[in-house]
Motif scaffolding. Structure first.
Motif, PDB file in Angstrom:
ATOM      1  N   ALA A  54       0.791  -1.237   0.000  1.00  0.00           N
ATOM      2  CA  ALA A  54       0.000   0.000   0.000  1.00  0.00           C
ATOM      3  C   ALA A  54       0.818   1.280   0.000  1.00  0.00           C
ATOM      4  O   ALA A  54       0.296   2.334  -0.327  1.00  0.00           O
ATOM      5  N   ARG A  55       2.088   1.218   0.328  1.00  0.00           N
ATOM      6  CA  ARG A  55       2.834   2.476   0.390  1.00  0.00           C
ATOM      7  C   ARG A  55       3.296   2.956  -0.980  1.00  0.00           C
ATOM      8  O   ARG A  55       3.797   4.064  -1.112  1.00  0.00           O
ATOM      9  N   HIS A  56       3.127   2.150  -1.993  1.00  0.00           N
ATOM     10  CA  HIS A  56       3.638   2.500  -3.309  1.00  0.00           C
ATOM     11  C   HIS A  56       2.611   3.190  -4.208  1.00  0.00           C
ATOM     12  O   HIS A  56       1.426   2.898  -4.136  1.00  0.00           O
ATOM     13  N   VAL A  57       3.108   4.063  -5.032  1.00  0.00           N
ATOM     14  CA  VAL A  57       2.368   4.590  -6.167  1.00  0.00           C
ATOM     15  C   VAL A  57       3.138   4.143  -7.402  1.00  0.00           C
ATOM     16  O   VAL A  57       4.198   3.551  -7.298  1.00  0.00           O
ATOM     17  N   ALA A  58       2.606   4.437  -8.564  1.00  0.00           N
ATOM     18  CA  ALA A  58       3.276   4.053  -9.801  1.00  0.00           C
ATOM     19  C   ALA A  58       3.270   5.229 -10.764  1.00  0.00           C
ATOM     20  O   ALA A  58       2.495   6.179 -10.596  1.00  0.00           O
ATOM     21  N   VAL A  59       4.099   5.132 -11.757  1.00  0.00           N
ATOM     22  CA  VAL A  59       4.060   6.086 -12.865  1.00  0.00           C
ATOM     23  C   VAL A  59       3.235   5.422 -13.958  1.00  0.00           C
ATOM     24  O   VAL A  59       3.514   4.288 -14.368  1.00  0.00           O
TER      25      VAL A  59
ATOM     26  N   PRO B 130       2.135  10.258 -11.879  1.00  0.00           N
ATOM     27  CA  PRO B 130       2.084   9.382 -10.710  1.00  0.00           C
ATOM     28  C   PRO B 130       0.628   9.074 -10.363  1.00  0.00           C
ATOM     29  O   PRO B 130      -0.230   9.960 -10.420  1.00  0.00           O
ATOM     30  N   VAL B 131       0.348   7.818 -10.049  1.00  0.00           N
ATOM     31  CA  VAL B 131      -1.013   7.396  -9.725  1.00  0.00           C
ATOM     32  C   VAL B 131      -0.992   6.341  -8.630  1.00  0.00           C
ATOM     33  O   VAL B 131      -0.005   5.640  -8.442  1.00  0.00           O
TER      34      VAL B 131
ATOM     35  N   LEU C  25       2.206   0.786 -16.231  1.00  0.00           N
ATOM     36  CA  LEU C  25       2.301   1.217 -14.838  1.00  0.00           C
ATOM     37  C   LEU C  25       3.635   0.711 -14.313  1.00  0.00           C
ATOM     38  O   LEU C  25       3.919  -0.490 -14.427  1.00  0.00           O
ATOM     39  N   CYS C  26       4.449   1.581 -13.759  1.00  0.00           N
ATOM     40  CA  CYS C  26       5.736   1.155 -13.209  1.00  0.00           C
ATOM     41  C   CYS C  26       5.840   1.609 -11.764  1.00  0.00           C
ATOM     42  O   CYS C  26       5.804   2.809 -11.480  1.00  0.00           O
ATOM     43  N   GLN C  27       5.961   0.641 -10.863  1.00  0.00           N
ATOM     44  CA  GLN C  27       6.092   0.888  -9.434  1.00  0.00           C
ATOM     45  C   GLN C  27       7.551   0.680  -9.059  1.00  0.00           C
ATOM     46  O   GLN C  27       8.134  -0.358  -9.387  1.00  0.00           O
TER      47      GLN C  27
ATOM     48  N   ARG D 273     -13.669  -0.166  -4.501  1.00  0.00           N
ATOM     49  CA  ARG D 273     -13.503  -1.131  -3.395  1.00  0.00           C
ATOM     50  C   ARG D 273     -12.073  -1.634  -3.306  1.00  0.00           C
ATOM     51  O   ARG D 273     -11.493  -1.721  -2.209  1.00  0.00           O
ATOM     52  N   LEU D 274     -11.469  -1.964  -4.446  1.00  0.00           N
ATOM     53  CA  LEU D 274     -10.093  -2.461  -4.449  1.00  0.00           C
ATOM     54  C   LEU D 274      -9.117  -1.368  -4.005  1.00  0.00           C
ATOM     55  O   LEU D 274      -8.161  -1.638  -3.272  1.00  0.00           O
ATOM     56  N   TYR D 275      -9.361  -0.143  -4.435  1.00  0.00           N
ATOM     57  CA  TYR D 275      -8.535   0.996  -4.035  1.00  0.00           C
ATOM     58  C   TYR D 275      -8.599   1.185  -2.512  1.00  0.00           C
ATOM     59  O   TYR D 275      -7.569   1.316  -1.840  1.00  0.00           O
ATOM     60  N   ALA D 276      -9.816   1.197  -1.955  1.00  0.00           N
ATOM     61  CA  ALA D 276      -9.987   1.404  -0.516  1.00  0.00           C
ATOM     62  C   ALA D 276      -9.313   0.287   0.278  1.00  0.00           C
ATOM     63  O   ALA D 276      -8.723   0.537   1.339  1.00  0.00           O
ATOM     64  N   LYS D 277      -9.358  -0.927  -0.228  1.00  0.00           N
ATOM     65  CA  LYS D 277      -8.704  -2.045   0.448  1.00  0.00           C
ATOM     66  C   LYS D 277      -7.188  -1.867   0.425  1.00  0.00           C
ATOM     67  O   LYS D 277      -6.523  -2.066   1.433  1.00  0.00           O
ATOM     68  N   ARG D 278      -6.643  -1.476  -0.706  1.00  0.00           N
ATOM     69  CA  ARG D 278      -5.192  -1.337  -0.814  1.00  0.00           C
ATOM     70  C   ARG D 278      -4.662  -0.146  -0.026  1.00  0.00           C
ATOM     71  O   ARG D 278      -3.655  -0.244   0.660  1.00  0.00           O
ATOM     72  N   TYR D 279      -5.329   0.993  -0.146  1.00  0.00           N
ATOM     73  CA  TYR D 279      -4.809   2.228   0.441  1.00  0.00           C
ATOM     74  C   TYR D 279      -5.464   2.602   1.769  1.00  0.00           C
ATOM     75  O   TYR D 279      -5.197   3.667   2.308  1.00  0.00           O
TER      76      TYR D 279
END
Length: 139
Positions: free
Chosen positions: A24-29, A43-44, A79-81, A108-114
């Motif tokens: 969860a701490r990562h974002v990606a380009v 960045p996303v 997407l590159c993390q 839902r998937l976003y809320a679970k991850r972040y």
């Protein structure tokens, strides 16, 4: 419209890469092509669902990334993390999706991850990337 199911053509992803993509701490380009052929990178936050082979990015329809994909249906995206010298890249065909059920799945998937709900703008869309290539280093 039905939600994505398991895609047998989804690429096999090693367990270490799976774990890294769910951190969860990562974002990606997120990289797309503008209509003039130049690269657009932003960045996303994103989600990865191995069973369906889909990566998802929540955004708004007016964003540059969404407009790039709408201008060239069937276009490629990446997407590159990155974390130090470790990285993973997901590549595939990207589609801008407006179906409420699929947007809700992305939420839902976003809320679970972040661990928090994403912003909820009126013109929210989800970009689904049908991943067909996974690259990584030092994972």
């Amino acid at each position: 419209m039905s939600l994505p199911q398991h895609d047998p053509a989804a690429p096999a992803v090693p367990r270490a890469v799976e774990d890294y993509l769910h951190d969860a701490r990562h974002v990606a380009v997120f990289t797309t092509l503008r209509p003039d052929g130049t690269l657009h990178a932003a960045p996303v936050r994103f989600t990865w669902e191995a069973a369906s082979g889909l990566a998802r990015v929540l955004t708004v329809a007016s964003s540059r990334k969404a407009r790039n994909l709408l201008a060239a249906p069937g276009g490629r995206a990446a997407l590159c993390q990155v974390d130090g010298f470790a990285w993973a890249t997901l590549e595939g065909t990207a589609t801008v999706v407006t179906d409420p059920a699929r947007i809700e799945r992305g939420v839902r998937l976003y809320a679970k991850r972040y661990w928090s709900a994403p912003p909820a703008p009126a013109d929210r869309v989800v970009i689904e990337i049908a991943v067909d290539r996974v690259l990584s280093l030092n994972l």
